[in-house]
Design an enzyme around this catalytic site. Sequence first.
Site, PDB file in Angstrom:
ATOM      1  N   LEU A   1       0.794  -1.235   0.000  1.00 34.10           N
ATOM      2  CA  LEU A   1       0.000   0.000   0.000  1.00 34.10           C
ATOM      3  C   LEU A   1       0.824   1.281   0.000  1.00 34.10           C
ATOM      4  O   LEU A   1       0.288   2.353  -0.241  1.00 34.10           O
ATOM      5  CB  LEU A   1      -0.907   0.015   1.245  1.00 34.10           C
ATOM      6  CG  LEU A   1      -1.933  -1.114   1.347  1.00 34.10           C
ATOM      7  CD1 LEU A   1      -2.588  -1.108   2.724  1.00 34.10           C
ATOM      8  CD2 LEU A   1      -2.990  -0.973   0.257  1.00 34.10           C
TER       9      LEU A   1
ATOM     10  N   PHE B   1       3.436   3.378  -1.607  1.00 36.25           N
ATOM     11  CA  PHE B   1       4.312   3.822  -2.693  1.00 36.25           C
ATOM     12  C   PHE B   1       5.428   4.691  -2.094  1.00 36.25           C
ATOM     13  O   PHE B   1       5.158   5.622  -1.340  1.00 36.25           O
ATOM     14  CB  PHE B   1       3.474   4.622  -3.699  1.00 36.25           C
ATOM     15  CG  PHE B   1       4.265   5.159  -4.858  1.00 36.25           C
ATOM     16  CD1 PHE B   1       4.908   4.302  -5.733  1.00 36.25           C
ATOM     17  CD2 PHE B   1       4.363   6.530  -5.083  1.00 36.25           C
ATOM     18  CE1 PHE B   1       5.640   4.799  -6.806  1.00 36.25           C
ATOM     19  CE2 PHE B   1       5.084   7.033  -6.157  1.00 36.25           C
ATOM     20  CZ  PHE B   1       5.730   6.167  -7.014  1.00 36.25           C
TER      21      PHE B   1
ATOM     22  N   VAL C   1      10.003   0.928   0.070  1.00 33.53           N
ATOM     23  CA  VAL C   1      10.510  -0.187  -0.739  1.00 33.53           C
ATOM     24  C   VAL C   1      10.054  -1.556  -0.203  1.00 33.53           C
ATOM     25  O   VAL C   1       9.626  -2.429  -0.957  1.00 33.53           O
ATOM     26  CB  VAL C   1      12.058  -0.119  -0.803  1.00 33.53           C
ATOM     27  CG1 VAL C   1      12.628  -1.270  -1.609  1.00 33.53           C
ATOM     28  CG2 VAL C   1      12.503   1.209  -1.400  1.00 33.53           C
ATOM     29  N   ALA C   2      10.132  -1.731   1.124  1.00 28.20           N
ATOM     30  CA  ALA C   2       9.762  -3.034   1.711  1.00 28.20           C
ATOM     31  C   ALA C   2       8.282  -3.337   1.468  1.00 28.20           C
ATOM     32  O   ALA C   2       7.917  -4.464   1.121  1.00 28.20           O
ATOM     33  CB  ALA C   2      10.067  -3.039   3.201  1.00 28.20           C
ATOM     34  N   SER C   3       7.442  -2.337   1.654  1.00 32.10           N
ATOM     35  CA  SER C   3       5.995  -2.532   1.451  1.00 32.10           C
ATOM     36  C   SER C   3       5.723  -2.981   0.014  1.00 32.10           C
ATOM     37  O   SER C   3       4.939  -3.906  -0.228  1.00 32.10           O
ATOM     38  CB  SER C   3       5.245  -1.237   1.775  1.00 32.10           C
ATOM     39  OG  SER C   3       4.024  -1.156   1.090  1.00 32.10           O
TER      40      SER C   3
ATOM     41  N   HIS D   1      -4.688   4.461   3.375  1.00 27.18           N
ATOM     42  CA  HIS D   1      -4.890   3.473   4.448  1.00 27.18           C
ATOM     43  C   HIS D   1      -4.456   4.017   5.812  1.00 27.18           C
ATOM     44  O   HIS D   1      -4.916   3.548   6.839  1.00 27.18           O
ATOM     45  CB  HIS D   1      -4.168   2.153   4.130  1.00 27.18           C
ATOM     46  CG  HIS D   1      -2.675   2.204   4.174  1.00 27.18           C
ATOM     47  ND1 HIS D   1      -1.909   2.853   3.237  1.00 27.18           N
ATOM     48  CD2 HIS D   1      -1.783   1.667   5.045  1.00 27.18           C
ATOM     49  CE1 HIS D   1      -0.618   2.706   3.522  1.00 27.18           C
ATOM     50  NE2 HIS D   1      -0.523   1.991   4.623  1.00 27.18           N
ATOM     51  N   ARG D   2      -3.573   5.033   5.793  1.00 27.35           N
ATOM     52  CA  ARG D   2      -3.113   5.596   7.054  1.00 27.35           C
ATOM     53  C   ARG D   2      -3.920   6.850   7.435  1.00 27.35           C
ATOM     54  O   ARG D   2      -3.970   7.225   8.612  1.00 27.35           O
ATOM     55  CB  ARG D   2      -1.619   5.908   6.968  1.00 27.35           C
ATOM     56  CG  ARG D   2      -0.788   4.683   6.543  1.00 27.35           C
ATOM     57  CD  ARG D   2       0.524   4.603   7.221  1.00 27.35           C
ATOM     58  NE  ARG D   2       0.358   4.516   8.668  1.00 27.35           N
ATOM     59  CZ  ARG D   2       1.340   4.508   9.542  1.00 27.35           C
ATOM     60  NH1 ARG D   2       2.577   4.603   9.127  1.00 27.35           N
ATOM     61  NH2 ARG D   2       1.109   4.423  10.844  1.00 27.35           N
TER      62      ARG D   2
ATOM     63  N   GLU E   1       3.387  13.365   9.307  1.00 28.72           N
ATOM     64  CA  GLU E   1       3.679  11.952   9.588  1.00 28.72           C
ATOM     65  C   GLU E   1       4.121  11.759  11.038  1.00 28.72           C
ATOM     66  O   GLU E   1       4.661  10.706  11.406  1.00 28.72           O
ATOM     67  CB  GLU E   1       4.731  11.432   8.600  1.00 28.72           C
ATOM     68  CG  GLU E   1       4.293  11.510   7.140  1.00 28.72           C
ATOM     69  CD  GLU E   1       3.349  10.383   6.703  1.00 28.72           C
ATOM     70  OE1 GLU E   1       3.557   9.225   7.093  1.00 28.72           O
ATOM     71  OE2 GLU E   1       2.380  10.678   5.961  1.00 28.72           O
TER      72      GLU E   1
ATOM     73  N   HIS F   1      10.492   8.265   5.498  1.00 23.54           N
ATOM     74  CA  HIS F   1      10.445   9.064   6.737  1.00 23.54           C
ATOM     75  C   HIS F   1      11.892   9.335   7.158  1.00 23.54           C
ATOM     76  O   HIS F   1      12.767   8.485   6.953  1.00 23.54           O
ATOM     77  CB  HIS F   1       9.764   8.296   7.890  1.00 23.54           C
ATOM     78  CG  HIS F   1       8.283   8.119   7.739  1.00 23.54           C
ATOM     79  ND1 HIS F   1       7.645   6.939   8.071  1.00 23.54           N
ATOM     80  CD2 HIS F   1       7.322   8.965   7.320  1.00 23.54           C
ATOM     81  CE1 HIS F   1       6.351   7.067   7.850  1.00 23.54           C
ATOM     82  NE2 HIS F   1       6.121   8.288   7.390  1.00 23.54           N
TER      83      HIS F   1
ATOM     84  N   ASP G   1      13.099   9.004   9.976  1.00 18.72           N
ATOM     85  CA  ASP G   1      13.594   8.019  10.949  1.00 18.72           C
ATOM     86  C   ASP G   1      14.140   6.752  10.281  1.00 18.72           C
ATOM     87  O   ASP G   1      14.537   5.812  10.959  1.00 18.72           O
ATOM     88  CB  ASP G   1      12.561   7.699  12.042  1.00 18.72           C
ATOM     89  CG  ASP G   1      11.352   6.926  11.568  1.00 18.72           C
ATOM     90  OD1 ASP G   1      11.268   6.597  10.365  1.00 18.72           O
ATOM     91  OD2 ASP G   1      10.477   6.626  12.410  1.00 18.72           O
TER      92      ASP G   1
ATOM     93  N   CYS H   1      10.005   2.741  14.280  1.00 22.43           N
ATOM     94  CA  CYS H   1       8.647   2.959  13.767  1.00 22.43           C
ATOM     95  C   CYS H   1       7.600   2.459  14.752  1.00 22.43           C
ATOM     96  O   CYS H   1       6.490   2.971  14.822  1.00 22.43           O
ATOM     97  CB  CYS H   1       8.438   2.196  12.459  1.00 22.43           C
ATOM     98  SG  CYS H   1       9.383   2.825  11.085  1.00 22.43           S
TER      99      CYS H   1
END
Length: 448
Positions: free
Chosen positions: A22, A24, A27-29, A138-139, A175, A251, A253, A372
């Site tokens: 979800l 963009f 990278v991991a998502s 979604h967030r 964020e 982000h 972090d 996170c």
Amino acid sequence: MNTATEANFDGLVGPTHNYSGLSFGNVASLNNSARPSNPKAAAKQGLVKMKALADMGFVQGVLAPHERPHIPTLRRLGFSGSDANILEQAAKHAPKLLAAVSSASCMWTANAATVSPSGDTSDRRVHFTPANLVNKFHRSIEHETTGAILRATFRDEQYFAHHPALPSVDHFGDEGAANHTRFCHGYGEQGIEFFVYGMEAFNNNAAKPAKFPARHTLEASQAVARRHGLSANQVVYAQQNPDVIDAGVFHNDVIAVGNRNAHFYHQEAFLDTTKMKQDLLKAWGDRASQLHLIEVPSHAVSVQDCIQSYLFNSQLLSRGDDDMVLVVPGECENNPAVWAYLNSLVAGQSPINEIKVFDLKQSMSNGGGPACLRLRVALTQTEQAAINPSTIMNNTLFERLNIWVDKHYRDELHEQDLADPQLLIESRTALDELTKILDLGHVYEFQT
Ligand SMILES: NCCC[C@H](NC(=O)CCC(=O)O)C(=O)O
């Protein structure tokens, strides 16, 4: 004597944790999209980290997951009928929307809110602004429940001030604490609040990334600083390097972490590193030599290695003055360049004296590391005593939550399972029970 401390509130992973690709720019998502997830293992990995930190003597709290799939959002978007009917229709006509309203993304509580401790604020209360997370649909549906859970955790208005999220438009993309760091001598003293943004919303001439979105604006950070009553000379703003956002640093972090008198960051993290350092040193004032600026050069660790290992998505925790431990994900140990760097770091002169490694693979596969998963809240002893005590991690709560996870969570979830009406029932049953364990009262729409 100053007795303030920093508490970490981790998000408990919810029963619908899954990989839907979800985010963009994360990278991991994107890479793990459509892989099966293991919500039970995810929740337990998080609990192990929380318990370990509590055992090390840190104040560790728990923030409850949200109601997912979120039927009220689907109703708002035109689906109607029974809950089971809505799930069926959404799965058939809008499967990506169903995935979005099913995400357990509220686990990453560094994005829950921006928190200003009472040492920094004009009314001497701890201020919370839930992040609107407007860049990802979604967030963007998290902030209301986040606000309710924060109010149920930090209840006493004498000590805690709760603001609503900023307006939900890109201009005020916020964020939360993933782009916010606080530097200070002791946690109870006035500190420097360091806000990092990806772009300026009202200045078309300013630099911005070309490929991936800048989720957070300068204007959002300025609004939060005003609301929290921060004094101008104690606030520093810095822009993220647009090139690292384009490389996958969605982000700040993911590429920098700070605590008390230490700023640990990558050489390429900021658009203007010299200015960032000057501004921090100026705000820090006359004890400037005590501020540790630990810059990791690209020749030692590349930006790609940062993104792959989540080296900077670590928790930098104070055990005493100039004595810190760094909590990193297992991926750091598996990355030779990063691991070599970390070993030289602890052997050297920096205040970082120990590395602790945790297996957080389930969360990492969606782009969420140790940092996170936690929201930092610096608290005086009086404020600490005013928190809802049922949310604080200890042996009893750890056991209760493990039993609760075993009872309610699945150990495998595929995207098509999100349409299963039984999953919705399981999730609501679990959360209803959780609100009793954590003494939250009614924080979910299905409870009213
Ligand atoms: N601070 C870490 C946040 C990670 C989070 N990932 C996600 O939402 C991925 C969800 C998915 O793709 O299923 C994000 O990008 O905001």
